[in-house]
Write an enzyme that holds these catalytic residues in place. Structure first.
Site, PDB file in Angstrom:
ATOM      1  CB  CYS A 172      46.405  45.419  44.966  1.00 17.54           C
ATOM      2  SG  CYS A 172      45.087  44.395  45.652  1.00 17.54           S
TER       3      CYS A 172
ATOM      4  CB  CYS B  71      39.186  48.103  48.455  1.00 17.51           C
ATOM      5  SG  CYS B  71      40.434  48.984  47.488  1.00 17.51           S
TER       6      CYS B  71
END
Length: 274
Positions: free
Chosen positions: A209, A76
């Site tokens: 993101c 991530c």
């Protein structure tokens, strides 16, 4: 349940719960239901994901990263930037840090609240994939930047059915069995992209993101639409700067830079799990 200390961070609109688990008090594999419950918005702490910080014999620390639905994530980007900042707050590292993830060892440098993260080597570049998704024909490009991403370039990202189209692409057979995050991008200039992302594991649009921003910038460059470094404007209104050399399957030296925010520190009570 005894009270559990935690820290809340935001990275360009993605928010994360961090738990210092260097003493391995919590068995992360047995905490899936816990993760799902405390990541609920409106009923508990609320977050896009939760990370346990643990010891590593390969780097400064190891993380166990879980999405809000309890699934374990390989990587991530925005979470990685927040993890680096959290490590500094814990005294694990100064202005540089390395940490172990499923996707490999990541390193980062910090300048105050701004964190520049070296990404893992992207792979599985595929261009011009034609799909039927949510009743329309779409063409997407694919790249794995630690997690898989499908990107559709379009002239208007505001009118896209982000949940309907996003879910259809995310679960499409072309990306089975793991699925792919769905990104919808509009080129804003020679070094600029506007991005919306439907994230796997959150199963909804998120305000940012990091790995999606990286994938989108690289894929836009592969199409000849932008040149590095690329400013990716995410839904939160913040900008992630993506650095890389080359393009497509030949890309290398990939970095992502952006702001982090230490939101608060606290303790969870038993009622966080109700």
């Amino acid at each position: 349940m005894s009270r559990i200390a935690f820290t809340k961070f935001s990275g360009s609109g993605n928010d994360f719960i961090f738990i210092d688990n260097r003493n391995l008090e919590h068995r992360a594999d047995e905490m899936i239901d816990f993760v799902k419950r405390v990541c609920r918005r409106g009923q508990s702490v609320g977050a896009d994901g939760l990370m346990f910080i643990e010891p590593s014999d390969r780097a400064d620390f190891k993380w166990r990263f879980f999405n809000a639905d309890g699934s374990e994530g390989e990587m991530c980007g925005n979470g990685g930037r927040c993890a680096a900042r959290f490590a500094k707050e814990l005294g694990i590292a100064a202005d540089s840090v390395s940490f172990e993830t499923i996707a490999g060892v990541i390193d980062a440098t910090m300048n105050g609240s701004r964190v520049k993260l070296r990404m893992t080597q992207p792979f599985d570049y595929r261009a011009g994939i034609e799909l039927e998704a949510n009743g329309r024909g779409v063409v997407v490009d694919h790249l794995n930047t630690g997690v898989p991403h499908a990107v559709e370039f379009m002239s208007d990202v505001e009118s896209v059915d982000i949940v309907g189209d996003g879910r259809a692409i995310r679960t499409h057979d072309a990306f089975a069995p793991a699925g792919a995050n769905a990104n919808f991008a509009r080129v804003g200039g020679e070094n600029s992209v506007i991005l919306r992302t439907y994230e796997r594991g959150v199963e909804n649009e998120t305000l940012a993101c990091g790995t999606g921003a990286v994938a989108t910038a690289i894929l836009a460059a592969a199409r000849g639409l932008v040149s590095a470094p690329v400013d990716v404007n995410v839904r939160s209104g913040e900008i992630l700067k993506i650095y890389f050399e080359g393009a497509g399957s030949d890309v290398r030296d990939v970095y992502m830079e952006g702001e982090t925010r230490l939101v608060y520190e606290g303790e969870m009570t038993e009622e966080a799990l109700l």
